[in-house]
Design an enzyme around this catalytic site. Structure first.
Site, PDB file in Angstrom:
ATOM      1  N   PRO A   2       4.113  56.737 -28.633  1.00 35.09           N
ATOM      2  CA  PRO A   2       3.547  56.354 -29.963  1.00 35.09           C
ATOM      3  C   PRO A   2       4.200  56.225 -31.467  1.00 35.09           C
ATOM      4  O   PRO A   2       4.837  57.447 -31.393  1.00 35.09           O
ATOM      5  CB  PRO A   2       2.274  56.633 -30.182  1.00 35.09           C
ATOM      6  CG  PRO A   2       2.005  57.796 -28.725  1.00 35.09           C
ATOM      7  CD  PRO A   2       2.775  57.267 -28.329  1.00 35.09           C
ATOM      8  N   GLU A   3       4.829  55.483 -32.249  1.00 41.49           N
ATOM      9  CA  GLU A   3       5.815  55.791 -33.165  1.00 41.49           C
ATOM     10  C   GLU A   3       4.792  55.423 -34.737  1.00 41.49           C
ATOM     11  O   GLU A   3       3.125  55.570 -33.993  1.00 41.49           O
ATOM     12  CB  GLU A   3       6.473  54.403 -33.433  1.00 41.49           C
ATOM     13  CG  GLU A   3       7.159  54.371 -32.275  1.00 41.49           C
ATOM     14  CD  GLU A   3       8.386  53.380 -32.101  1.00 41.49           C
ATOM     15  OE1 GLU A   3       8.827  53.093 -33.397  1.00 41.49           O
ATOM     16  OE2 GLU A   3       9.159  53.228 -31.041  1.00 41.49           O
ATOM     17  N   LYS A  58       4.943  61.400 -36.617  1.00 40.91           N
ATOM     18  CA  LYS A  58       3.807  61.070 -35.413  1.00 40.91           C
ATOM     19  C   LYS A  58       3.127  62.013 -35.272  1.00 40.91           C
ATOM     20  O   LYS A  58       2.163  62.177 -33.845  1.00 40.91           O
ATOM     21  CB  LYS A  58       4.751  60.792 -34.283  1.00 40.91           C
ATOM     22  CG  LYS A  58       5.704  59.629 -34.440  1.00 40.91           C
ATOM     23  CD  LYS A  58       6.835  59.703 -33.561  1.00 40.91           C
ATOM     24  CE  LYS A  58       8.149  58.951 -33.629  1.00 40.91           C
ATOM     25  NZ  LYS A  58       8.922  58.557 -32.750  1.00 40.91           N
ATOM     26  N   HIS A 100      -8.936  63.160 -17.261  1.00 35.35           N
ATOM     27  CA  HIS A 100      -8.373  63.909 -17.894  1.00 35.35           C
ATOM     28  C   HIS A 100      -9.102  63.868 -19.864  1.00 35.35           C
ATOM     29  O   HIS A 100      -7.753  63.825 -20.615  1.00 35.35           O
ATOM     30  CB  HIS A 100      -7.096  62.226 -18.038  1.00 35.35           C
ATOM     31  CG  HIS A 100      -6.175  61.930 -17.054  1.00 35.35           C
ATOM     32  ND1 HIS A 100      -6.343  62.965 -16.757  1.00 35.35           N
ATOM     33  CD2 HIS A 100      -6.875  60.881 -16.574  1.00 35.35           C
ATOM     34  CE1 HIS A 100      -5.814  61.908 -14.945  1.00 35.35           C
ATOM     35  NE2 HIS A 100      -6.115  61.307 -14.797  1.00 35.35           N
ATOM     36  N   ARG A 119      -1.037  61.807 -18.935  1.00 34.48           N
ATOM     37  CA  ARG A 119       0.600  62.369 -18.302  1.00 34.48           C
ATOM     38  C   ARG A 119       0.633  64.019 -18.756  1.00 34.48           C
ATOM     39  O   ARG A 119       1.229  64.030 -18.698  1.00 34.48           O
ATOM     40  CB  ARG A 119       1.572  61.064 -18.859  1.00 34.48           C
ATOM     41  CG  ARG A 119       1.364  60.109 -17.880  1.00 34.48           C
ATOM     42  CD  ARG A 119       2.382  59.002 -18.229  1.00 34.48           C
ATOM     43  NE  ARG A 119       4.102  59.916 -18.416  1.00 34.48           N
ATOM     44  CZ  ARG A 119       4.954  59.108 -18.625  1.00 34.48           C
ATOM     45  NH1 ARG A 119       4.773  58.181 -19.253  1.00 34.48           N
ATOM     46  NH2 ARG A 119       6.069  59.622 -17.945  1.00 34.48           N
ATOM     47  N   ARG A 160      28.570  59.963 -41.794  1.00 43.04           N
ATOM     48  CA  ARG A 160      27.872  60.124 -40.951  1.00 43.04           C
ATOM     49  C   ARG A 160      28.230  59.615 -39.621  1.00 43.04           C
ATOM     50  O   ARG A 160      28.582  58.505 -40.041  1.00 43.04           O
ATOM     51  CB  ARG A 160      26.516  60.266 -40.486  1.00 43.04           C
ATOM     52  CG  ARG A 160      25.752  61.287 -41.309  1.00 43.04           C
ATOM     53  CD  ARG A 160      23.884  61.410 -40.677  1.00 43.04           C
ATOM     54  NE  ARG A 160      23.116  61.958 -41.621  1.00 43.04           N
ATOM     55  CZ  ARG A 160      23.251  63.421 -40.937  1.00 43.04           C
ATOM     56  NH1 ARG A 160      23.236  63.638 -39.935  1.00 43.04           N
ATOM     57  NH2 ARG A 160      22.310  64.014 -41.249  1.00 43.04           N
ATOM     58  N   ARG A 271      18.487  54.853 -24.840  1.00 43.07           N
ATOM     59  CA  ARG A 271      17.575  54.502 -25.664  1.00 43.07           C
ATOM     60  C   ARG A 271      17.746  52.659 -25.264  1.00 43.07           C
ATOM     61  O   ARG A 271      19.249  52.379 -25.558  1.00 43.07           O
ATOM     62  CB  ARG A 271      16.794  54.424 -26.591  1.00 43.07           C
ATOM     63  CG  ARG A 271      15.865  56.507 -26.549  1.00 43.07           C
ATOM     64  CD  ARG A 271      15.275  56.608 -28.025  1.00 43.07           C
ATOM     65  NE  ARG A 271      14.719  58.264 -27.818  1.00 43.07           N
ATOM     66  CZ  ARG A 271      14.500  58.575 -29.062  1.00 43.07           C
ATOM     67  NH1 ARG A 271      14.884  57.452 -30.021  1.00 43.07           N
ATOM     68  NH2 ARG A 271      14.178  59.676 -28.574  1.00 43.07           N
TER      69      ARG A 271
END
Length: 281
Positions: A2-3, A58, A100, A119, A160, A271
């Site tokens: 989740p973001e 998050k 769970h 998980r 950067r 990613r």
């Protein structure tokens, strides 16, 4: 994982059932998560009043009256479930197995709030009064806060020599952004994810800040993106995945009017990045 929009959606769903309420009962059913549960979790939570429920990056933080805070991270598959008479008929998703259910809380109205994580990558921890959790100590500004400005982001990018996408995913630069929403914001801003952060111009940074905010606000309004595990606290799906312009759309025509490009996928730091090579420079 989740973001920010997914976590904020969950926080908002939990808020009526935790903020201002007393935790009448708590159970820790499986302490052997990958981040072990605190041994005094049940003792601290039982009888505690939640004075505020907020999000940082998050993470969800339940601030407890005179008892510090409860810190929660959903991990890869964690969900918060709300059950009780106040919710009417609740039908548990058959994919969510009771075995769970790792932490279960009951508020003073009898509503049950469950942390379910198949998980076990999620985290439930306690923060002592007046302390800051180490995981929160070095986070950058919230992208929906007044601290996230074009000037601040330009200063963070200056010099950067890393891809701009990697810079936006660096939680020390800006907190809470993830793969989905960075890809979408860079597309809207017309910036190639491979561009070096230090080479992004001041006008481009200013536009990017606006697009980051817009994408996040739209996603929150849609309940987040349900690609795999995300559900709102009520059990409903999020719907922002239906509004993706480039994420997950490899091979599709670029949605920009008049553009003849095709959405491409590349891998950056393990990613997937999705972008239009014609629109994004």
């Amino acid at each position: 994982m989740p973001e920010l929009p997914e976590v904020e959606t969950v926080r908002r769903g939990l808020q009526p059932h935790l903020e201002g309420r007393v935790i009448a009962r708590a159970e820790a059913r499986r302490p052997d998560l990958r981040w072990p549960l605190p041994p005094d979790l049940v003792q601290v939570l039982t009888g505690a009043r939640v004075v505020a429920l907020r999000r940082r990056s998050k993470y969800i933080l339940a601030e407890l009256e005179d008892r510090g805070s409860l810190l929660l991270h959903l991990g890869m598959s964690g969900r918060m479930l709300i059950e009780g008479e106040s919710q009417g008929d609740f039908h548990r998703d058959p994919a969510i197995l009771p075995r769970h259910d790792h932490v279960v809380l009951w508020n003073d109205q009898g509503t049950r709030i469950t942390f379910n994580d198949a998980r076990r990558f999620g985290m439930v921890d306690l923060v002592p009064p007046g302390a800051e959790h180490p995981l929160l100590a070095h986070l950058g500004p919230e992208p929906l806060s007044d601290a996230f400005t074009a000037e601040a982001l330009a200063a963070a990018f200056a010099g950067r020599r890393m891809p701009v996408k990697a810079a936006l995913l660096d939680q020390r630069i800006v907190a809470g952004l993830g793969n989905i929403y960075v890809s979408e914001a860079l597309y809207r801003a017309g910036i190639d994810p491979r561009r070096l952060a230090g080479a992004v111009t001041a006008p481009e940074v200013a536009a990017l800040v606006g697009h980051v905010r817009a994408v996040l606000e739209e996603a929150i309004a849609a309940g987040g993106s349900s690609l795999r595990d995300h559900r709102q606290a009520t059990g409903e799906l999020g719907y922002f995945q239906h509004s993706f312009r480039v994420y997950g759309r490899e091979g599709a025509p670029c949605p920009t009017p008049g553009c003849t490009g095709t959405v491409q996928r590349i891998v950056q730091s393990g990613r997937s990045s999705f972008f239009c090579p014609l629109c994004q420079q």
